[in-house]
Write an enzyme that holds these catalytic residues in place. Sequence first.
Site, PDB file in Angstrom:
ATOM      1  N   ASP A 144      22.594 -28.454 -31.281  1.00 63.12           N
ATOM      2  CA  ASP A 144      22.563 -29.387 -30.155  1.00 63.12           C
ATOM      3  C   ASP A 144      23.900 -30.114 -30.094  1.00 63.12           C
ATOM      4  OD1 ASP A 144      22.187 -31.656 -28.501  1.00 63.12           O
ATOM      5  OD2 ASP A 144      20.026 -31.474 -28.790  1.00 63.12           O
TER       6      ASP A 144
ATOM      7  N   GLU B  38      23.217 -25.625 -27.351  1.00 60.32           N
ATOM      8  CA  GLU B  38      22.581 -26.556 -26.397  1.00 60.32           C
ATOM      9  C   GLU B  38      23.531 -27.644 -25.924  1.00 60.32           C
ATOM     10  OE1 GLU B  38      18.613 -27.782 -27.288  1.00 60.32           O
ATOM     11  OE2 GLU B  38      18.987 -29.851 -26.673  1.00 60.32           O
TER      12      GLU B  38
ATOM     13  N   GLU C 183      18.727 -31.626 -20.402  1.00 60.81           N
ATOM     14  CA  GLU C 183      17.970 -32.840 -20.740  1.00 60.81           C
ATOM     15  C   GLU C 183      18.514 -34.062 -20.009  1.00 60.81           C
ATOM     16  OE1 GLU C 183      18.949 -32.522 -25.046  1.00 60.81           O
ATOM     17  OE2 GLU C 183      19.221 -34.681 -24.947  1.00 60.81           O
TER      18      GLU C 183
ATOM     19  N   ASP D 286      13.731 -33.401 -19.418  1.00 64.39           N
ATOM     20  CA  ASP D 286      12.921 -34.382 -20.153  1.00 64.39           C
ATOM     21  C   ASP D 286      11.920 -34.935 -19.138  1.00 64.39           C
ATOM     22  OD1 ASP D 286      13.339 -36.528 -22.782  1.00 64.39           O
ATOM     23  OD2 ASP D 286      12.129 -37.146 -21.060  1.00 64.39           O
TER      24      ASP D 286
ATOM     25  N   HIS E 182      12.716 -31.211 -22.980  1.00 64.27           N
ATOM     26  CA  HIS E 182      13.321 -31.999 -24.052  1.00 64.27           C
ATOM     27  C   HIS E 182      12.314 -33.072 -24.494  1.00 64.27           C
ATOM     28  CE1 HIS E 182      15.564 -35.780 -25.111  1.00 64.27           C
ATOM     29  NE2 HIS E 182      16.049 -34.950 -26.004  1.00 64.27           N
TER      30      HIS E 182
ATOM     31  N   GLU F  14       9.441 -28.425 -27.868  1.00 64.88           N
ATOM     32  CA  GLU F  14      10.296 -29.103 -28.853  1.00 64.88           C
ATOM     33  C   GLU F  14       9.511 -30.204 -29.560  1.00 64.88           C
ATOM     34  OE1 GLU F  14      13.681 -31.388 -27.325  1.00 64.88           O
ATOM     35  OE2 GLU F  14      14.411 -31.694 -29.378  1.00 64.88           O
TER      36      GLU F  14
HETATM   37  C1  LIG Z   1      19.890 -34.555 -31.764  1.00 60.33           C
HETATM   38  C2  LIG Z   1      20.478 -34.826 -30.413  1.00 60.33           C
HETATM   39  O1  LIG Z   1      21.756 -35.345 -30.538  1.00 60.33           O
HETATM   40  C3  LIG Z   1      19.639 -35.775 -29.587  1.00 60.33           C
HETATM   41  O2  LIG Z   1      19.487 -36.994 -30.261  1.00 60.33           O
HETATM   42  C4  LIG Z   1      18.282 -35.209 -29.257  1.00 60.33           C
HETATM   43  C5  LIG Z   1      18.399 -34.050 -28.347  1.00 60.33           C
HETATM   44  O3  LIG Z   1      19.334 -33.883 -27.621  1.00 60.33           O
HETATM   45  C6  LIG Z   1      17.329 -33.046 -28.339  1.00 60.33           C
HETATM   46  O4  LIG Z   1      16.284 -33.255 -28.949  1.00 60.33           O
HETATM   47  O5  LIG Z   1      17.512 -32.019 -27.703  1.00 60.33           O
HETATM   48 MG   LIG Z   2      19.385 -31.798 -26.803  1.00 56.48          MG
END
Ligand SMILES: C[C@H](O)[C@H](O)CC(=O)C(=O)O
Ligand SMILES: [Mg+2]
Length: 394
Positions: A214, A240, A268, A291, A318, A338
């Site tokens: 990510d 991602e 997201e 999201d 997301h 997820e």
């Molecule tokens: C981990 C990523 O930086 C963020 O906090 C969460 C994310 O983008 C995701 O779950 O996809």
């Molecule tokens: Mg992400």
Amino acid sequence: MGIPTIKHVRAFTLRGGGADYHDQADGHWIDDHIATPMSKYPEYRQSRRTFGINVLGTLVVEIEASDGTVGFAVTTGGEPAAYIVEKHLARFLEGARVTDIEKIWDQMYQSTLYYGRKGIVINTISGVDLALWDLLGKIRQEPVHQLLGGAVRDELQFYATGARPDLAQKMGFIGGKMPLHHGPAEGEEGLRKNLEELATMRERVGPDFWLMLDCWMSLDLNYATKLAVGAHEYGLKWIEEALPPDDYWGYAALRNNVPKGMLVTTGEHEATRWGFRMLLEMGCCDIIQPDVGWCGGITELVKISALADAHNALVIPHGSSVYSYHFVATRHNSPFAEFLMMAPKADEVVPMFHPQLLGEPVPVNGRMRLSALDQPGFGVTLNPDCQLHRPYNR
Ligand SMILES: C[C@H](O)[C@H](O)CC(=O)C(=O)O
Ligand SMILES: [Mg+2]
């Protein structure tokens, strides 16, 4: 008996994790030197909270119907979102029938176009929309997935996002998505460290477990291409959110550049059917990741998902906890979901929106039975131990 009407809308703010899942205390993996668009400034590199990632906090929208039923939802948005709900959007709800969801969505969206379209305004609209679905489910005594046309599977399957895919594997998840730690400003050495972390994790999980990276909007096309090419030998399943969300052209180019078989995912921080239309028609990605609390809510996600289906793209929302689970259960083109590991060391499963909701289900062995989602509405209640604040009481 007639259809109940909406009597009152209330907006609250709440701090400490939950829907604003970046609002965590020190020592959490989610704030440990993660690459971001702000990483080019050394003073904002170590902690995302230093540049304000948790500045908003959670918005709670509560909608009370004429029969006394109360629906609610949480999303990211805090005080500015509470202002928008109370001062602007409430007028489209109060007095309307609880079934007027489509019309209310349109009025919220059209009336905010001059200052909205994306970002916090769409987060706010999403929160109101989710509270409306929760209310309708509670009035009809049906879970939201039934209101959406019914589930297409009896069980959801999850991959985990967190710093420890090796532990996620032991907990039964189908894959692990790690945060990228070093951005382009950390040069060749940072790139080498990123690839070493991936190589170490591949070593730990063996050849078949899905591993993803990510990148949280932190890269440029050149760096993302180099990362994808270098990551191929470690079997990276997808890269991602490599680029800023407005760089549709960059995403289309990246999708051409990545090694065959590697997937490009994003979305997201994208919103509405029009934003996702850009991603899909420009061939930006293989999987879209709206999201549910930020893209326009369930009402808009249904449209986004139909569009994606016609473009042969998967929709893997997301985060978004129960709001995502009820949706994913109803779609053929959402074959897995997820799960964000919110334990500070990513070493145990805790509810994604902990501590704000009660009754929030979690995957067991990386799976969730549909029966965990059989309560009316989204099946959760607000934790009474959490301190609600209503800044714009009417
Ligand atoms: C981990 C990523 O930086 C963020 O906090 C969460 C994310 O983008 C995701 O779950 O996809
Ligand atoms: Mg992400």
